[in-house]
Design a protein around this motif. Structure first.
Motif, PDB file in Angstrom:
ATOM      1  N   GLU A 346       0.834  -1.199   0.000  1.00  0.00           N
ATOM      2  CA  GLU A 346       0.000   0.000   0.000  1.00  0.00           C
ATOM      3  C   GLU A 346       0.874   1.256   0.000  1.00  0.00           C
ATOM      4  OE1 GLU A 346      -4.005  -0.902   2.417  1.00  0.00           O
ATOM      5  OE2 GLU A 346      -2.193  -0.887   3.659  1.00  0.00           O
ATOM      6  N   ALA A 348       0.933   4.532   1.446  1.00  0.00           N
ATOM      7  CA  ALA A 348       0.189   5.019   2.612  1.00  0.00           C
ATOM      8  C   ALA A 348       0.012   6.524   2.620  1.00  0.00           C
ATOM      9  CB  ALA A 348       0.889   4.575   3.897  1.00  0.00           C
ATOM     10  N   THR A 352       5.058   3.916   2.820  1.00  0.00           N
ATOM     11  CA  THR A 352       4.652   2.620   2.274  1.00  0.00           C
ATOM     12  C   THR A 352       4.309   1.673   3.417  1.00  0.00           C
ATOM     13  OG1 THR A 352       6.132   2.920   0.389  1.00  0.00           O
ATOM     14  CG2 THR A 352       5.393   0.673   0.847  1.00  0.00           C
TER      15      THR A 352
END
Length: 364
Positions: A346, A348, A352
């Motif tokens: 992901e 974020a 990450t």
């Protein structure tokens, strides 16, 4: 009914009637003693008692029942029986007695006082039973149990010795694998230092670090007391300490929050590769240009799964530099598949997140 029987039963008050016939014909050995006469002598016995002891009635009448005792009769049990008779209270006891021919037998007795109309003790009545076969069976069972316990103890000792040998062997294997991996890692680092800067040098450096992570895994297994499992908290702390030692603490923080879970030893190498790869990639690519940041590694139980989360607050996957020669992500995904788990990457914003779940049932 003999004259001796009738005489004794007259004294006991049972010379006539169905009780006299029942007592005399009973298969249970019975004896009556006269508490009013000196030494409490036998005044009546039935045929079953004669068969049990081997004596004739004339050999027993007028004598005390102690004539059945012998050298191996339990003195404490005799004392307990005499005290009960002296106190005129019922008692149940089991005594080692002897027949007329000297054959020993275990005699279980129930002795009870019989009182006259005034309440005074006039007689003692004793029903008896030959418990020899029961005692022999108990002794045989005790001997069998003792032998079984001996065999179990011996087998347990053998298994413990075998387990100790297996443990020592596995520890030795881990120790030797760790040493060999360290040698290989050192050789690759030496080669990397002698290789011009570029993709080849970076590849050698990366492989040496991955082999070093595997060496750390075997070092932890070697030091663990249980060869089948290891403590994930201690494992992660040891694995990440080498990485933390090379960081600038003022610029990059590496934090770990790992539960002390007992994890199968089969998962050690895959977890070492996976955690090392993700943490190292975050250090190298998440904070370009001297940017400060934080990397967090968490691991905890989630039902039957191990939940690992590695997150940073860096530039994120989209902004990170692309390394055409790198295969870190492919390596991590391959390891997660090997552990029969799932992985989610992901972006974020910032940073990450890599969310991994793998079963805790023993690894690949």
């Amino acid at each position: 009914m003999t004259d001796d029987d009738r005489s004794a039963l007259d004294a006991f008050g049972l010379a006539d009637g169905i009780f006299a016939a029942a007592f005399s014909a009973s298969p249970t050995p019975m004896v009556v003693t006269d508490a009013r006469r000196p030494d409490n002598p036998i005044v009546w016995m039935n045929a079953a008692f004669l068969a049990l002891t081997g004596y004739a009635s004339e050999e027993l009448l007028g004598r005390n029942c102690r004539m059945l005792q012998g050298p191996d009769s339990d003195r404490d049990e005799i004392r307990r029986m005499r005290e009960a008779v002296a106190a005129a209270r019922p008692i149940e006891c089991e005594l080692f007695n002897y027949r007329k021919d000297g054959t020993p037998f275990w005699n279980a007795m129930t002795i009870a006082p019989v009182r006259d109309r005034s309440g005074a003790v006039a007689y003692f009545y004793a029903a008896q039973a030959d418990m020899t076969d029961k005692r022999r069976f108990e002794m045989a069972m005790r001997g069998t149990n003792d032998e079984l316990e001996r065999q179990v103890d011996a087998r347990t000792a053998d298994l413990q010795a075998a387990l100790q040998q297996k443990t020592a062997l596995l520890h030795e294997v881990d120790h030797r694998v760790k040493n060999n991996l360290q040698v290989i890692s050192s050789l690759m680092l030496l080669k990397a230092r002698r290789t011009p800067e570029g993709e080849a040098r970076d590849a050698l450096q990366g492989m040496a670090e991955r082999i070093g992570a595997l060496s750390t895994a075997h070092r932890m297994l070697y030091s663990a007391g249980d060869v089948s499992r290891f403590n994930l908290q201690e494992f992660a702390a040891d694995l990440l300490s080498d990485l933390s030692a090379g960081l600038d603490g003022e610029r990059t923080r590496l934090e770990a929050e790992v539960d002390p879970l007992a994890v199968s030893a089969a998962m050690a190498a895959p977890l070492a590769l996976m955690i090392h790869e993700l943490a190292t990639n975050a250090v190298r690519h998440a904070f370009p240009g001297g940017r400060a940041g934080r990397i967090a590694v968490t691991a905890r139980r989630d039902g039957e799964n191990l939940h690992i989360l590695i997150a940073d607050d860096g530039v994120g996957m989209e902004a990170g530099a692309v390394n055409p020669a790198g295969f870190g992500r492919n390596l991590v995904e391959m390891v997660v598949r090997q552990l029969r788990g799932t992985i989610l990457w992901e972006d974020a914003g910032p940073g990450t997140r890599v969310d991994i779940r793998v079963p805790l049932d023993g690894g690949p």
